[in-house]
Scaffold this motif. Sequence first.
Motif, PDB file in Angstrom:
ATOM      1  N   ALA A   1       0.812  -1.215   0.000  1.00  0.00           N
ATOM      2  CA  ALA A   1       0.000   0.000   0.000  1.00  0.00           C
ATOM      3  C   ALA A   1       0.848   1.268   0.000  1.00  0.00           C
ATOM      4  N   THR A   2       2.154   1.141   0.202  1.00  0.00           N
ATOM      5  CA  THR A   2       3.027   2.310   0.232  1.00  0.00           C
ATOM      6  C   THR A   2       3.175   2.888  -1.168  1.00  0.00           C
ATOM      7  N   ALA A   3       3.041   4.198  -1.256  1.00  0.00           N
ATOM      8  CA  ALA A   3       3.102   4.863  -2.567  1.00  0.00           C
ATOM      9  C   ALA A   3       4.473   5.446  -2.866  1.00  0.00           C
ATOM     10  N   LYS A   4       5.416   5.381  -1.933  1.00  0.00           N
ATOM     11  CA  LYS A   4       6.736   5.960  -2.129  1.00  0.00           C
ATOM     12  C   LYS A   4       7.786   4.856  -2.215  1.00  0.00           C
ATOM     13  N   PRO A   5       8.896   5.114  -2.924  1.00  0.00           N
ATOM     14  CA  PRO A   5       9.973   4.112  -2.987  1.00  0.00           C
ATOM     15  C   PRO A   5      10.743   4.058  -1.672  1.00  0.00           C
ATOM     16  N   ARG A   6      11.516   3.025  -1.507  1.00  0.00           N
ATOM     17  CA  ARG A   6      12.299   2.823  -0.282  1.00  0.00           C
ATOM     18  C   ARG A   6      13.479   3.797  -0.256  1.00  0.00           C
ATOM     19  N   GLN A   7      13.727   4.369   0.915  1.00  0.00           N
ATOM     20  CA  GLN A   7      14.870   5.240   1.144  1.00  0.00           C
ATOM     21  C   GLN A   7      15.705   4.690   2.297  1.00  0.00           C
ATOM     22  N   VAL A   8      17.027   4.857   2.185  1.00  0.00           N
ATOM     23  CA  VAL A   8      17.965   4.395   3.209  1.00  0.00           C
ATOM     24  C   VAL A   8      18.939   5.530   3.490  1.00  0.00           C
ATOM     25  N   SER A   9      19.188   5.791   4.762  1.00  0.00           N
ATOM     26  CA  SER A   9      20.138   6.822   5.181  1.00  0.00           C
ATOM     27  C   SER A   9      21.426   6.166   5.663  1.00  0.00           C
ATOM     28  N   VAL A  10      22.530   6.702   5.207  1.00  0.00           N
ATOM     29  CA  VAL A  10      23.862   6.291   5.658  1.00  0.00           C
ATOM     30  C   VAL A  10      24.461   7.454   6.439  1.00  0.00           C
ATOM     31  N   LEU A  11      24.825   7.194   7.672  1.00  0.00           N
ATOM     32  CA  LEU A  11      25.370   8.228   8.547  1.00  0.00           C
ATOM     33  C   LEU A  11      26.894   8.115   8.617  1.00  0.00           C
ATOM     34  N   LEU A  12      27.541   9.260   8.465  1.00  0.00           N
ATOM     35  CA  LEU A  12      28.991   9.360   8.633  1.00  0.00           C
ATOM     36  C   LEU A  12      29.246  10.185   9.886  1.00  0.00           C
ATOM     37  N   HIS A  13      29.525   9.514  10.992  1.00  0.00           N
ATOM     38  CA  HIS A  13      29.774  10.198  12.262  1.00  0.00           C
ATOM     39  C   HIS A  13      31.213  10.710  12.306  1.00  0.00           C
ATOM     40  N   PRO A  14      31.465  11.845  12.950  1.00  0.00           N
ATOM     41  CA  PRO A  14      32.852  12.309  13.118  1.00  0.00           C
ATOM     42  C   PRO A  14      33.674  11.291  13.901  1.00  0.00           C
ATOM     43  N   LEU A  15      34.896  11.087  13.460  1.00  0.00           N
ATOM     44  CA  LEU A  15      35.785  10.126  14.100  1.00  0.00           C
ATOM     45  C   LEU A  15      36.251  10.671  15.448  1.00  0.00           C
ATOM     46  N   VAL A  16      36.268   9.807  16.441  1.00  0.00           N
ATOM     47  CA  VAL A  16      36.713  10.201  17.779  1.00  0.00           C
ATOM     48  C   VAL A  16      38.244  10.134  17.816  1.00  0.00           C
ATOM     49  N   VAL A  17      38.886  11.290  17.879  1.00  0.00           N
ATOM     50  CA  VAL A  17      40.346  11.406  17.857  1.00  0.00           C
ATOM     51  C   VAL A  17      40.764  12.263  19.039  1.00  0.00           C
ATOM     52  N   GLY A  18      41.945  11.982  19.573  1.00  0.00           N
ATOM     53  CA  GLY A  18      42.475  12.797  20.656  1.00  0.00           C
ATOM     54  C   GLY A  18      42.540  14.266  20.277  1.00  0.00           C
ATOM     55  N   SER A  19      42.314  15.125  21.220  1.00  0.00           N
ATOM     56  CA  SER A  19      42.231  16.558  20.947  1.00  0.00           C
ATOM     57  C   SER A  19      43.559  17.283  21.100  1.00  0.00           C
ATOM     58  N   GLU A  20      44.609  16.637  21.597  1.00  0.00           N
ATOM     59  CA  GLU A  20      45.877  17.320  21.820  1.00  0.00           C
ATOM     60  C   GLU A  20      46.601  17.552  20.497  1.00  0.00           C
ATOM     61  N   PRO A  21      47.420  18.594  20.441  1.00  0.00           N
ATOM     62  CA  PRO A  21      48.202  18.814  19.214  1.00  0.00           C
ATOM     63  C   PRO A  21      49.327  17.796  19.082  1.00  0.00           C
ATOM     64  N   ILE A  22      49.767  17.586  17.855  1.00  0.00           N
ATOM     65  CA  ILE A  22      50.921  16.718  17.601  1.00  0.00           C
ATOM     66  C   ILE A  22      52.180  17.572  17.694  1.00  0.00           C
ATOM     67  N   ARG A  23      53.134  17.124  18.495  1.00  0.00           N
ATOM     68  CA  ARG A  23      54.369  17.873  18.723  1.00  0.00           C
ATOM     69  C   ARG A  23      55.567  17.069  18.221  1.00  0.00           C
ATOM     70  N   TRP A  24      56.483  17.786  17.612  1.00  0.00           N
ATOM     71  CA  TRP A  24      57.716  17.195  17.076  1.00  0.00           C
ATOM     72  C   TRP A  24      58.887  17.740  17.878  1.00  0.00           C
ATOM     73  N   ASN A  25      59.605  16.851  18.572  1.00  0.00           N
ATOM     74  CA  ASN A  25      60.729  17.237  19.430  1.00  0.00           C
ATOM     75  C   ASN A  25      62.032  16.800  18.775  1.00  0.00           C
ATOM     76  N   ASP A  26      62.889  17.761  18.473  1.00  0.00           N
ATOM     77  CA  ASP A  26      64.153  17.425  17.816  1.00  0.00           C
ATOM     78  C   ASP A  26      65.166  18.535  18.070  1.00  0.00           C
TER      79      ASP A  26
END
Length: 643
Positions: A530-555
């Motif tokens: 009885a549905t008059a519309k075609p099927r729809q699917v949502s794909v979610l791209l969540h932000p990746l959980v990464v450490g918030s500190e800056p990357i430091r180079w010691n030399d």
Amino acid sequence: MTSIVDSSIQIHTTASSSPCPPPWFGEVVLVVTHLKKQGVLTKLCERVRFARKRFGRYDVVDFLAVLFGYAISGERTLEEFYESLQPFAAPFMALFDRDRLPARSTLSRFLAALTEEPVEALRTLFLDDLLARSLTPDQQTGGLVDRKGDTWMVFDIDATREAARQRALPQTDDLPPAFRRLDEVCAPGYRGRKRGEVVRTRTTVSQAHSSQWLDSFGNRGNGRYREELRKALSAIGRYLATHQLSPERTLLRLDGQYGNGAVLADVAGFTFVTRGKDYHLLDHPLLQARLHLPPDQFQQRPESQMVRSLYDCPQIPVGPEGTPCRVIVATHPAGKKKSPVGVTRAGVVYELFFTNLPQHTFTTCDVVALYLHRGAFEPILADEDIEQDPDRWCSHSAWGQECWQLVAQWVWNLRLELGHQIHPDPIRITEFAPAISPQSEQAAMRPASSAPPSGYAPPATATSWKAGRFTGSDFSLQPDGTLRCPAGSALIAHEQRREADGSLRVVYGASIRSCRPCPLRDQCQWNGSATAKPRQVSVLLHPLVVGSEPIRWNDWSRRVHRHACIHLLRHQRVEVQMDADGSSSAPSVVSPPPLFRAQRAHTRLSWHERLARNTRASSSEQVTIRLFGVPEAIAASLGRTTA
């Protein structure tokens, strides 16, 4: 004495010869005295042994003394080095506790006759001397601090190629085959931008934070890159064991020639980043499906206008064994000229980067920036070419050339060590990558075409809302960028919108002409037929959980400490006294006593008897060398320089 007097200038000349020490002689005294204090000269005499008939009165240490002086001097050729050294040959060899300077032809024959055993012994002693002392008193080694606060030790493994040009020789039936002097050290190979017919490859291993060399391996042509890689990993393993560092926190930055799946088994146990060259992976379904989704990040380097779109593809099977690897694909529009790296398809340049760095500590931009930061390795090679030029041809023998290149790297490390004593600068800290700000309400205002600062997590779909119904996980992502439903129909992306939490929602929709006659319509849609519309699917791209500190180079600076050692005595006064009245003229040549046949045959003499034949006798004239302008930091370690 003749005097030429002018109103403002007085010039005095004399007919007696009074040679001036070359400007690099003071540095030779400094380096050799340091080696003698550390006991390296004694180890060279005891461990580096090479037996050869008709060797004369010289031993290995005599020729190594010449190579050390040649590397320190920076002279363009051995001939120029010998011309500058000849008036001071006696005090030069006296620094090494030797009596006579080998002739240039004798050195050439020695290098041509060298075998693998003495060169490998020299290589072991070179690494032992590097690991015996820390570069700084506080025993710091530098490091890379990631976004979680963990420290990584970075090593660079790279190959340099030296091209050689050869004369054209006639080749006719009445002439024998041509013999090339460089056949033993060179072979046809990739020459890059260098002009030449044959090349020799030298693989180098360096510690990226201190700029110290760990080893060098040379081979004909393009080299034996996998064999050289295993040797490099062995040297790195010794370095880590000495400094009590973990291999799991060791990052290898590899040259592009190692960017194939077969090498992954060789670097097991280490973390690596390299440019990939297995471009057939672009046809992999997982990569193709990811390339049709929005990019994780955009990258633009300060010195370039090119903007790269980065796609992060974790757990991609690479190599013949299908080893899971994190593959990063970088794309940018193709220009008018052919791109020097990557492969071009449909007007887009694709570049591959292989790594196993964790996603939660290094974003895609961080990984690509780490690899491109290998550009800092090129100035090191450029400085090496200017100061020492270790790729110059000192020998037409493979092991003779290898011996010279090891000595050149040894001098580089010694200059760094002495330079740190002259200028004990603290380690410098550079913000390699800025900190990542936490997600906020402004993330929802970001346009859908932009990317989060941390990249995206793997695509996710909605869970089941009713038992027996198809969920989003039943619709698989295809390489052409569509979703495939359980009935085999395609769903095409028609909308992208940003959610309140910063996630990106990609909406796929099917065609109504495919859904109406579908036999699985009751399991797919809410109201079934009885549905008059075609099927729809949502794909979610969540932000990746990464450490918030800056990357430091010691030399540390790669130039300041070396140049401090090089220029320390170049403009200071150096006095060389070889007799009682302080005259610096060359000593008179005394004919050596005749030798018996047993004395010339090395197989009939012990190692100590061989070494003693050119040892400086205690009854020889006193040679005193005075250095002026030496800082107090190293003056105490030198003491009174008398040979």
